[in-house]
Design a protein around this motif. Structure first.
Motif, PDB file in Angstrom:
ATOM      1  N   THR A   1       0.827  -1.212   0.000  1.00  0.00           N
ATOM      2  CA  THR A   1       0.000   0.000   0.000  1.00  0.00           C
ATOM      3  C   THR A   1       0.858   1.257   0.000  1.00  0.00           C
ATOM      4  O   THR A   1       0.586   2.221  -0.737  1.00  0.00           O
ATOM      5  CB  THR A   1      -0.933   0.001   1.226  1.00  0.00           C
ATOM      6  N   VAL A   2       1.903   1.270   0.800  1.00  0.00           N
ATOM      7  CA  VAL A   2       2.803   2.433   0.860  1.00  0.00           C
ATOM      8  C   VAL A   2       3.481   2.663  -0.490  1.00  0.00           C
ATOM      9  O   VAL A   2       3.609   3.806  -0.956  1.00  0.00           O
ATOM     10  CB  VAL A   2       3.842   2.242   1.974  1.00  0.00           C
ATOM     11  N   ILE A   3       3.925   1.581  -1.129  1.00  0.00           N
ATOM     12  CA  ILE A   3       4.564   1.712  -2.441  1.00  0.00           C
ATOM     13  C   ILE A   3       3.580   2.272  -3.455  1.00  0.00           C
ATOM     14  O   ILE A   3       3.905   3.169  -4.250  1.00  0.00           O
ATOM     15  CB  ILE A   3       5.113   0.351  -2.900  1.00  0.00           C
ATOM     16  N   TYR A   4       2.347   1.757  -3.443  1.00  0.00           N
ATOM     17  CA  TYR A   4       1.332   2.267  -4.363  1.00  0.00           C
ATOM     18  C   TYR A   4       0.972   3.719  -4.053  1.00  0.00           C
ATOM     19  O   TYR A   4       0.739   4.526  -4.968  1.00  0.00           O
ATOM     20  CB  TYR A   4       0.076   1.400  -4.302  1.00  0.00           C
ATOM     21  N   MET A   5       0.908   4.064  -2.771  1.00  0.00           N
ATOM     22  CA  MET A   5       0.601   5.450  -2.404  1.00  0.00           C
ATOM     23  C   MET A   5       1.661   6.397  -2.949  1.00  0.00           C
ATOM     24  O   MET A   5       1.338   7.476  -3.463  1.00  0.00           O
ATOM     25  CB  MET A   5       0.499   5.574  -0.882  1.00  0.00           C
ATOM     26  N   ALA A   6       2.926   6.002  -2.846  1.00  0.00           N
ATOM     27  CA  ALA A   6       4.006   6.833  -3.385  1.00  0.00           C
ATOM     28  C   ALA A   6       3.848   6.996  -4.898  1.00  0.00           C
ATOM     29  O   ALA A   6       4.049   8.097  -5.442  1.00  0.00           O
ATOM     30  CB  ALA A   6       5.358   6.215  -3.054  1.00  0.00           C
ATOM     31  N   GLY A   7       3.476   5.904  -5.581  1.00  0.00           N
ATOM     32  CA  GLY A   7       3.287   5.994  -7.029  1.00  0.00           C
ATOM     33  C   GLY A   7       2.102   6.859  -7.407  1.00  0.00           C
ATOM     34  O   GLY A   7       2.178   7.675  -8.348  1.00  0.00           O
ATOM     35  N   ILE A   8       0.994   6.726  -6.689  1.00  0.00           N
ATOM     36  CA  ILE A   8      -0.213   7.502  -7.001  1.00  0.00           C
ATOM     37  C   ILE A   8      -0.004   8.984  -6.707  1.00  0.00           C
ATOM     38  O   ILE A   8      -0.404   9.861  -7.486  1.00  0.00           O
ATOM     39  CB  ILE A   8      -1.410   6.941  -6.219  1.00  0.00           C
TER      40      ILE A   8
ATOM     41  N   ASP B   1      -2.765  17.173 -13.247  1.00  0.00           N
ATOM     42  CA  ASP B   1      -3.207  17.643 -14.566  1.00  0.00           C
ATOM     43  C   ASP B   1      -3.917  16.532 -15.339  1.00  0.00           C
ATOM     44  O   ASP B   1      -4.859  16.796 -16.096  1.00  0.00           O
ATOM     45  CB  ASP B   1      -2.011  18.150 -15.383  1.00  0.00           C
ATOM     46  N   TYR B   2      -3.461  15.300 -15.157  1.00  0.00           N
ATOM     47  CA  TYR B   2      -4.090  14.182 -15.879  1.00  0.00           C
ATOM     48  C   TYR B   2      -5.532  13.985 -15.418  1.00  0.00           C
ATOM     49  O   TYR B   2      -6.434  13.760 -16.240  1.00  0.00           O
ATOM     50  CB  TYR B   2      -3.293  12.895 -15.651  1.00  0.00           C
ATOM     51  N   TYR B   3      -5.745  14.061 -14.115  1.00  0.00           N
ATOM     52  CA  TYR B   3      -7.103  13.902 -13.587  1.00  0.00           C
ATOM     53  C   TYR B   3      -7.991  15.075 -13.998  1.00  0.00           C
ATOM     54  O   TYR B   3      -9.185  14.883 -14.286  1.00  0.00           O
ATOM     55  CB  TYR B   3      -7.057  13.772 -12.066  1.00  0.00           C
ATOM     56  N   GLU B   4      -7.430  16.286 -14.036  1.00  0.00           N
ATOM     57  CA  GLU B   4      -8.198  17.443 -14.473  1.00  0.00           C
ATOM     58  C   GLU B   4      -8.580  17.325 -15.941  1.00  0.00           C
ATOM     59  O   GLU B   4      -9.685  17.740 -16.344  1.00  0.00           O
ATOM     60  CB  GLU B   4      -7.391  18.718 -14.239  1.00  0.00           C
ATOM     61  N   ALA B   5      -7.692  16.717 -16.744  1.00  0.00           N
ATOM     62  CA  ALA B   5      -8.016  16.519 -18.160  1.00  0.00           C
ATOM     63  C   ALA B   5      -9.177  15.546 -18.313  1.00  0.00           C
ATOM     64  O   ALA B   5     -10.053  15.725 -19.178  1.00  0.00           O
ATOM     65  CB  ALA B   5      -6.789  15.995 -18.899  1.00  0.00           C
ATOM     66  N   VAL B   6      -9.218  14.522 -17.468  1.00  0.00           N
ATOM     67  CA  VAL B   6     -10.341  13.572 -17.506  1.00  0.00           C
ATOM     68  C   VAL B   6     -11.630  14.283 -17.107  1.00  0.00           C
ATOM     69  O   VAL B   6     -12.692  14.047 -17.702  1.00  0.00           O
ATOM     70  CB  VAL B   6     -10.056  12.374 -16.582  1.00  0.00           C
ATOM     71  N   ASP B   7     -11.562  15.153 -16.092  1.00  0.00           N
ATOM     72  CA  ASP B   7     -12.747  15.910 -15.680  1.00  0.00           C
ATOM     73  C   ASP B   7     -13.261  16.782 -16.822  1.00  0.00           C
ATOM     74  O   ASP B   7     -14.477  16.888 -17.043  1.00  0.00           O
ATOM     75  CB  ASP B   7     -12.417  16.788 -14.470  1.00  0.00           C
ATOM     76  N   VAL B   8     -12.350  17.400 -17.542  1.00  0.00           N
ATOM     77  CA  VAL B   8     -12.746  18.258 -18.670  1.00  0.00           C
ATOM     78  C   VAL B   8     -13.454  17.440 -19.750  1.00  0.00           C
ATOM     79  O   VAL B   8     -14.430  17.888 -20.355  1.00  0.00           O
ATOM     80  CB  VAL B   8     -11.509  18.975 -19.254  1.00  0.00           C
TER      81      VAL B   8
ATOM     82  N   LEU C   1      -0.155   4.750 -14.989  1.00  0.00           N
ATOM     83  CA  LEU C   1       0.934   5.581 -14.470  1.00  0.00           C
ATOM     84  C   LEU C   1       1.505   5.065 -13.149  1.00  0.00           C
ATOM     85  O   LEU C   1       2.557   5.528 -12.712  1.00  0.00           O
ATOM     86  CB  LEU C   1       0.457   7.026 -14.301  1.00  0.00           C
ATOM     87  N   SER C   2       0.818   4.116 -12.521  1.00  0.00           N
ATOM     88  CA  SER C   2       1.383   3.484 -11.326  1.00  0.00           C
ATOM     89  C   SER C   2       2.027   2.146 -11.661  1.00  0.00           C
ATOM     90  O   SER C   2       2.269   1.330 -10.775  1.00  0.00           O
ATOM     91  CB  SER C   2       0.292   3.285 -10.261  1.00  0.00           C
TER      92      SER C   2
ATOM     93  N   LYS D   1     -10.791   7.650 -14.630  1.00  0.00           N
ATOM     94  CA  LYS D   1      -9.548   8.115 -14.003  1.00  0.00           C
ATOM     95  C   LYS D   1      -8.672   6.936 -13.580  1.00  0.00           C
ATOM     96  O   LYS D   1      -7.459   6.947 -13.779  1.00  0.00           O
ATOM     97  CB  LYS D   1      -9.863   8.982 -12.788  1.00  0.00           C
ATOM     98  N   PHE D   2      -9.323   5.908 -13.003  1.00  0.00           N
ATOM     99  CA  PHE D   2      -8.550   4.753 -12.558  1.00  0.00           C
ATOM    100  C   PHE D   2      -7.959   4.003 -13.739  1.00  0.00           C
ATOM    101  O   PHE D   2      -6.757   3.681 -13.751  1.00  0.00           O
ATOM    102  CB  PHE D   2      -9.438   3.815 -11.739  1.00  0.00           C
ATOM    103  N   TRP D   3      -8.784   3.715 -14.744  1.00  0.00           N
ATOM    104  CA  TRP D   3      -8.359   2.855 -15.838  1.00  0.00           C
ATOM    105  C   TRP D   3      -7.351   3.539 -16.773  1.00  0.00           C
ATOM    106  O   TRP D   3      -6.425   2.894 -17.265  1.00  0.00           O
ATOM    107  CB  TRP D   3      -9.577   2.391 -16.640  1.00  0.00           C
ATOM    108  N   ASN D   4      -7.543   4.822 -17.015  1.00  0.00           N
ATOM    109  CA  ASN D   4      -6.715   5.530 -17.991  1.00  0.00           C
ATOM    110  C   ASN D   4      -5.582   6.346 -17.388  1.00  0.00           C
ATOM    111  O   ASN D   4      -4.681   6.767 -18.120  1.00  0.00           O
ATOM    112  CB  ASN D   4      -7.589   6.452 -18.852  1.00  0.00           C
ATOM    113  N   VAL D   5      -5.639   6.603 -16.082  1.00  0.00           N
ATOM    114  CA  VAL D   5      -4.600   7.429 -15.459  1.00  0.00           C
ATOM    115  C   VAL D   5      -3.878   6.670 -14.348  1.00  0.00           C
ATOM    116  O   VAL D   5      -2.680   6.412 -14.427  1.00  0.00           O
ATOM    117  CB  VAL D   5      -5.195   8.744 -14.902  1.00  0.00           C
TER     118      VAL D   5
END
Length: 288
Positions: A169-176, A182-189, A205-206, A197-201
């Motif tokens: 979990t700690v390793i994944y948290m560091a990656g996330i 900006d990537y998540y904001e682009a998905v919102d747009v 990226l993790s 967001k989970f599947w494409n970002v």
């Protein structure tokens, strides 16, 4: 001339680490490979060639131990990847008591493996254990988790996941947390939701975190011994024996050369699985 001197000077910084690595890892490894071909005690040794390896592979429990080792490594690694990712997504979200929950998830990593094994051995007792009591309160008869050959290995594997998922979990948290917002904001747009967001970002990226968790979990699973030995001793019968516990039993019986040969076999097995996987993951990262 000056650039060559600077380059040569910089190499000296590798020397202390190289000496420590050689003394602590390389020298014992070479010595172990030699003693694997001998019949030895604390005071003398006799070179016997491949006899130790022939005897080790002739052991009745070896096939069961090899199968159990692979099953244990795959189950624990897979669950740590899935649960580690889900917990990391939860614990990086803006929720209440996030810091406390992070501490709770990571706490089992800090506890001694032997202490965890003893504790769960008591909790999983079919007569008076806490799990049996809870199941009995709703009318379910608890199976003998550690005494039944069908459930012993899986029960230990689940305890291993409980103890080790905090590190994943700690390793994944560091990656996330390293992913740009900006990537998540682009998905919102674009009108995407949480799944997009989970599947494409988050998931792609993790990927480096996923590779790290898989490698660490596989190595730990293939080498696992202390938790299995504490909870089941490899039993009942050979049902939860892994290669490491078989090696330990040979040491207990005084067959030191045979046990050393088993350690060499385990070293080669881990190397054959981990090194190609490591190269594959590195190539995937370069392509990405």
């Amino acid at each position: 001339m000056r650039s060559n001197q600077k380059r040569t000077y910089s190499y000296w910084f590798y020397l202390p680490a190289g000496v420590i690595y050689g003394v602590i890892f390389m020298v014992p490894t070479v010595i172990a490979f030699y003693f694997a071909f001998t019949r030895w005690t604390l005071f003398e040794s006799e070179f016997i060639g491949l006899d130790n390896f022939r005897q080790f592979f002739a052991e009745q429990s070896l096939r069961i131990g090899l199968r159990n080792t692979l099953i244990y490594a795959v189950v624990t690694s897979g669950l740590k990847v899935v649960l580690g990712m889900l917990l990391a997504i939860l614990l990086t979200a803006p929720i209440r008591s996030r810091g406390f929950l992070r501490s709770v998830v990571f706490f089992p990593v800090l506890v001694s493996t032997v202490a965890v094994g003893i504790t769960f051995s008591v909790l999983l007792q079919p007569d008076f254990g806490l799990v049996a009591t809870m199941l009995g309160s709703v009318g379910i008869t608890s199976p003998d988790w550690l005494g039944d050959p069908r459930t012993a290995l899986l029960s230990v594997a689940l305890v291993d996941v409980w103890k080790g998922v905090g590190l994943a979990t700690v390793i994944y948290m560091a990656g996330i947390l390293s992913i740009s917002k900006d990537y998540y904001e682009a998905v919102d747009v674009d009108g995407g939701g949480m799944w997009t967001k989970f599947w494409n970002v988050t998931l792609p990226l993790s990927r480096p975190a996923t590779f790290t968790v898989i490698l660490l979990s596989l190595i730990g699973g293939l080498r696992s011994f202390d938790l299995i030995w504490t909870m089941t001793g490899g039993g009942p019968g050979f049902s939860s024996d892994v290669i490491a516990s078989i090696i330990y039993k040979q040491y207990q019986a005084g067959f030191f050369g045979l046990a050393t040969a088993g350690n060499v076999v385990l070293f080669i097995l881990v190397s054959l699985i981990v090194f190609p996987l490591f190269r594959y993951f590195n190539s995937r990262e370069v392509e990405a």
